[in-house]
Each structure stands twice: as structure tokens, then as C-alpha cells.
Design an enzyme around this catalytic site. Structure first.
Site, mmCIF file in Angstrom:
data_model
loop_
_atom_site.group_PDB
_atom_site.id
_atom_site.type_symbol
_atom_site.label_atom_id
_atom_site.label_comp_id
_atom_site.label_asym_id
_atom_site.label_seq_id
_atom_site.Cartn_x
_atom_site.Cartn_y
_atom_site.Cartn_z
ATOM 1 N N LYS A 14 -0.137 -7.275 11.679
ATOM 2 C CA LYS A 14 0.084 -5.902 12.174
ATOM 3 C C LYS A 14 -1.168 -5.037 11.997
ATOM 4 O O LYS A 14 -1.608 -4.353 12.920
ATOM 5 C CB LYS A 14 1.263 -5.234 11.425
ATOM 6 C CG LYS A 14 2.548 -6.040 11.456
ATOM 7 C CD LYS A 14 3.647 -5.379 10.648
ATOM 8 C CE LYS A 14 3.374 -5.223 9.159
ATOM 9 N NZ LYS A 14 3.297 -6.491 8.404
ATOM 10 N N ARG A 158 -6.344 -7.884 -2.396
ATOM 11 C CA ARG A 158 -5.298 -6.913 -2.726
ATOM 12 C C ARG A 158 -4.480 -7.433 -3.900
ATOM 13 O O ARG A 158 -4.159 -8.616 -3.951
ATOM 14 C CB ARG A 158 -4.374 -6.723 -1.500
ATOM 15 C CG ARG A 158 -4.708 -5.504 -0.675
ATOM 16 C CD ARG A 158 -3.945 -5.436 0.623
ATOM 17 N NE ARG A 158 -2.497 -5.549 0.516
ATOM 18 C CZ ARG A 158 -1.657 -5.419 1.548
ATOM 19 N NH1 ARG A 158 -2.125 -5.174 2.754
ATOM 20 N NH2 ARG A 158 -0.366 -5.544 1.387
HETATM 21 P P1 AP5 Z 1 -2.977 -8.448 8.365
HETATM 22 O O1 AP5 Z 1 -3.311 -7.934 9.719
HETATM 23 O O2 AP5 Z 1 -3.630 -7.833 7.196
HETATM 24 O O3 AP5 Z 1 -1.379 -8.525 8.194
HETATM 25 P P2 AP5 Z 1 -0.272 -7.390 8.061
HETATM 26 O O4 AP5 Z 1 0.823 -7.725 9.019
HETATM 27 O O5 AP5 Z 1 -0.892 -6.036 8.167
HETATM 28 O O6 AP5 Z 1 0.252 -7.718 6.622
HETATM 29 P P3 AP5 Z 1 0.391 -6.811 5.298
HETATM 30 O O7 AP5 Z 1 0.381 -7.761 4.145
HETATM 31 O O8 AP5 Z 1 -0.596 -5.700 5.305
HETATM 32 O O9 AP5 Z 1 1.799 -6.296 5.518
HETATM 33 P P4 AP5 Z 1 2.703 -5.758 4.427
HETATM 34 O O10 AP5 Z 1 3.783 -5.309 5.308
HETATM 35 O O11 AP5 Z 1 3.113 -6.655 3.346
HETATM 36 O O12 AP5 Z 1 1.773 -4.727 3.623
HETATM 37 P P5 AP5 Z 1 1.648 -3.172 3.699
HETATM 38 O O13 AP5 Z 1 0.262 -2.817 3.395
HETATM 39 O O14 AP5 Z 1 2.306 -2.662 4.923
HETATM 40 O O15 AP5 Z 1 -3.294 -10.029 8.380
HETATM 41 C C1 AP5 Z 1 -3.040 -10.846 7.243
HETATM 42 C C2 AP5 Z 1 -4.148 -11.900 7.090
HETATM 43 O O16 AP5 Z 1 -4.126 -12.790 8.202
HETATM 44 C C3 AP5 Z 1 -5.566 -11.312 7.063
HETATM 45 O O17 AP5 Z 1 -6.330 -12.099 6.195
HETATM 46 C C4 AP5 Z 1 -6.051 -11.467 8.504
HETATM 47 O O18 AP5 Z 1 -7.463 -11.575 8.558
HETATM 48 C C5 AP5 Z 1 -5.356 -12.739 8.918
HETATM 49 N N1 AP5 Z 1 -4.988 -12.778 10.339
HETATM 50 C C6 AP5 Z 1 -4.509 -11.742 11.095
HETATM 51 N N2 AP5 Z 1 -4.229 -12.159 12.353
HETATM 52 C C7 AP5 Z 1 -4.524 -13.497 12.381
HETATM 53 C C8 AP5 Z 1 -4.424 -14.501 13.411
HETATM 54 N N3 AP5 Z 1 -3.966 -14.217 14.641
HETATM 55 N N4 AP5 Z 1 -4.793 -15.767 13.088
HETATM 56 C C9 AP5 Z 1 -5.253 -16.068 11.833
HETATM 57 N N5 AP5 Z 1 -5.372 -15.170 10.844
HETATM 58 C C10 AP5 Z 1 -4.999 -13.892 11.102
HETATM 59 O O19 AP5 Z 1 2.585 -2.731 2.472
HETATM 60 C C11 AP5 Z 1 2.220 -3.022 1.140
HETATM 61 C C12 AP5 Z 1 3.292 -2.496 0.188
HETATM 62 O O20 AP5 Z 1 3.418 -1.058 0.342
HETATM 63 C C13 AP5 Z 1 4.711 -3.016 0.404
HETATM 64 O O21 AP5 Z 1 4.913 -4.241 -0.268
HETATM 65 C C14 AP5 Z 1 5.551 -1.872 -0.206
HETATM 66 O O22 AP5 Z 1 5.536 -1.930 -1.612
HETATM 67 C C15 AP5 Z 1 4.771 -0.621 0.201
HETATM 68 N N6 AP5 Z 1 5.208 -0.056 1.489
HETATM 69 C C16 AP5 Z 1 4.436 0.121 2.603
HETATM 70 N N7 AP5 Z 1 5.157 0.688 3.584
HETATM 71 C C17 AP5 Z 1 6.412 0.875 3.087
HETATM 72 C C18 AP5 Z 1 7.622 1.398 3.636
HETATM 73 N N8 AP5 Z 1 7.679 1.854 4.887
HETATM 74 N N9 AP5 Z 1 8.729 1.431 2.844
HETATM 75 C C19 AP5 Z 1 8.679 0.999 1.569
HETATM 76 N N10 AP5 Z 1 7.574 0.476 0.982
HETATM 77 C C20 AP5 Z 1 6.444 0.417 1.746
HETATM 78 MG MG MG Z 2 -1.276 -4.503 6.783
#
Ligand code: AP5
Ligand code: MG
Length: 212
Positions: A14, A158
Site C-alpha cells: 500500500k 521498523r
Molecule cells: P509496503 O509498501 O511498505 O507495504 P504496506 O502495505 O504499506 O505495509 P505496512 O507494513 O506499512 O502496512 P501496515 O498496515 O502493517 O503498517 P502501517 O504503517 O499502516 O511494502 C512492504 C515491503 O514489500 C517493502 O519492503 C517493499 O519494498 C516491498 N514491496 C512492495 N511492493 C512490492 C512488490 N510488488 N514486489 C516485491 N516487493 C514489494 O501501520 C503500522 C501500525 O500502526 C499498525 O500495526 C497499528 O499499530 C498502527 N495503525 C496504523 N493505522 C492504524 C489504524 N487505522 N487503526 C489502528 N491502528 C493503526
Molecule cells: Mg505502509
């Protein structure tokens, strides 16, 4: 303001895609994860409350998240087109977004990917300390090892990208995902995307969804 929601598991891509599309199309990318990480770095009241949940891979409570996104959206001009990455994560968050009189959710795009691909994506991810740009040790490598292509800052892991915490995040995701998909399916706003393919291919499919 017009909103496209990006739904999908941790590691489904995402953030990678939202950042690319913000650059190429001028969309506003809002990542609640990035906002929370900034709040932790700045040691704000929200950051202090959120840290424990995030370190464990648990969700931050809905009321904090709904307030955070409400305050952020209130500062943006009505003409913005927004890619919302990481919010909503629960049905109450989705309902709160729909209840905001200034916003219209245009579509929700679900990044679909087999779970076996995700642990490797998460544990191999390296993130820019300063701008949050995501890289991967094998799949998305920077030009200079350990440095961000965009701003030159150091890449870090992270704290929630250890295998143990990543597995817990995936479990938490599974617990919420069906309800959220059903919500947007019922609203006839759900589009599904195969997120287990090349970054550029996904970007071109997303561009079609966003321009439709
Ligand atoms: P990346 O693009 O970084 O993936 P992502 O979908 O953004 O994954 P996140 O881990 O950031 O999502 P998340 O939902 O757990 O974390 P968030 O920060 O939102 O890609 C991942 C990896 O794959 C990278 O290394 C990239 O280079 C690679 N990649 C990408 N595309 C690729 C492809 N096509 N092929 C190969 N490799 C690829 O949330 C973190 C924390 O915040 C949560 O756990 C929670 O505690 C809190 N939080 C955030 N929002 C909320 C909410 N709305 N409600 C409650 N808690 C929340
Ligand atoms: Mg992300």
C-alpha cells in the site's frame, strides 16, 4: 474531498504504491502508520499512547485514530484527492470516515496477496528514517546500500518488522479484514487488485482504477 482507500495486509504494498502515485499524479498520500511513527519520534501525547500498541503489532484504539484522521483531513483543502493508506482498519473507522461531511469515499482498493509472501516482504523491508520511503533487501533495493534514493538518509528496520511482531500484525489484520471488505462490498465500492506482481505492473493497474 475525494478519497480512495487502500486496503490490504501489512506488507501488501500500500505504502509503496501510494507514494509512487502521489509523485506521478499529485494525489495527497495519507498513511496513518507514517503519522503515528512521526508522532512517536516527536514524542507527542498521541505518540506516547500509540507506541505500546504499535510495538506489539496491535491496533491503536479507534477513538484515537478517528480523531487523528479527522484533524488531518480538516487541514486539507476541499479540492484534494486523497489516497488513504492504513485507514480505515476497522468497520467503526470506515463508518466514521463516511460520516465526515467533507469526504466522499470514491472506491476502496483491496491489495490481495497470498499470506506466504508477506513475512518475507516485512522482515526484508528497510525504511528511510527521515521520509519513510520503503525498500526491500531483495526486491526493491536502493542505489546506494543503506541509503534512501530520495533524501540520502539512513535506512532502518521498523521495530514492528521483526518476524514475531509481523506474524501478530497479520493475525490482527485477518481479524478485521472480512468485515471491512464486506462493508465496502455492500457499498459497491470495492475493487480487488492482485498485489503479488511487479511494482510497475501494479502501479499501472492502479492508475487505471484511479482514472476510471
Ligand atoms: P509496503 O509498501 O511498505 O507495504 P504496506 O502495505 O504499506 O505495509 P505496512 O507494513 O506499512 O502496512 P501496515 O498496515 O502493517 O503498517 P502501517 O504503517 O499502516 O511494502 C512492504 C515491503 O514489500 C517493502 O519492503 C517493499 O519494498 C516491498 N514491496 C512492495 N511492493 C512490492 C512488490 N510488488 N514486489 C516485491 N516487493 C514489494 O501501520 C503500522 C501500525 O500502526 C499498525 O500495526 C497499528 O499499530 C498502527 N495503525 C496504523 N493505522 C492504524 C489504524 N487505522 N487503526 C489502528 N491502528 C493503526
Ligand atoms: Mg505502509
Amino acid at each position: 474531498m475525494k478519497i480512495t482507500v487502500f486496503l490490504g495486509a501489512p506488507g501488501s504494498g500500500k505504502g509503496t504504491q501510494a507514494k509512487r502515485l502521489a509523485l506521478s499524479h499529485g494525489f495527497t498520500h495519507l498513511s496513518t502508520g507514517d503519522m503515528l511513527r512521526a508522532a512517536i519520534t516527536e514524542k507527542t501525547a498521541l505518540g506516547l499512547k500509540a507506541k505500546g500498541f504499535m510495538d506489539q503489532g496491535a491496533l491503536v484504539p479507534d477513538n484515537l485514530m478517528i480523531d487523528l484522521i479527522g484533524e488531518t483531513l480538516a487541514k486539507l483543502p476541499n479540492t484534494s484527492t486523497i489516497l488513504l493508506d492504513g485507514f480505515p482498519r476497522t468497520v467503526p473507522q470506515a463508518k466514521a470516515l463516511d460520516a465526515n461531511p467533507r469526504t466522499t469515499v470514491h472506491q476502496a482498493i483491496y491489495f490481495s496477496i497470498p499470506e506466504k509472501a508477506l513475512i518475507q516482504r516485512l522482515t526484508g523491508r528497510r525504511t528511510c528514517k527521515k521520509c519513510g520511503e520503503p525498500y526491500h533487501l531483495l526486491y526493491v533495493t536502493p542505489k546506494v546500500a543503506g541509503k534512501c534514493d530520495k533524501c540520502g538518509s539512513d535506512l532502518i528496520q521498523r521495530p514492528d518488522d521483526t518476524e514475531e511482531v509481523a506474524r501478530h500484525r497479520l493475525e490482527v489484520f485477518r481479524g478485521q479484514n472480512e468485515g471491512l471488505l464486506a462493508y465496502y462490498r455492500q457499498e459497491k465500492k470495492l475493487n480487488e487488485l492482485n498485489a503479488d506482481q511487479d511494482v510497475l505492473k501494479i502501479e499501472s493497474l492502479l492508475t487505471k482504477f484511479l482514472e476510471a
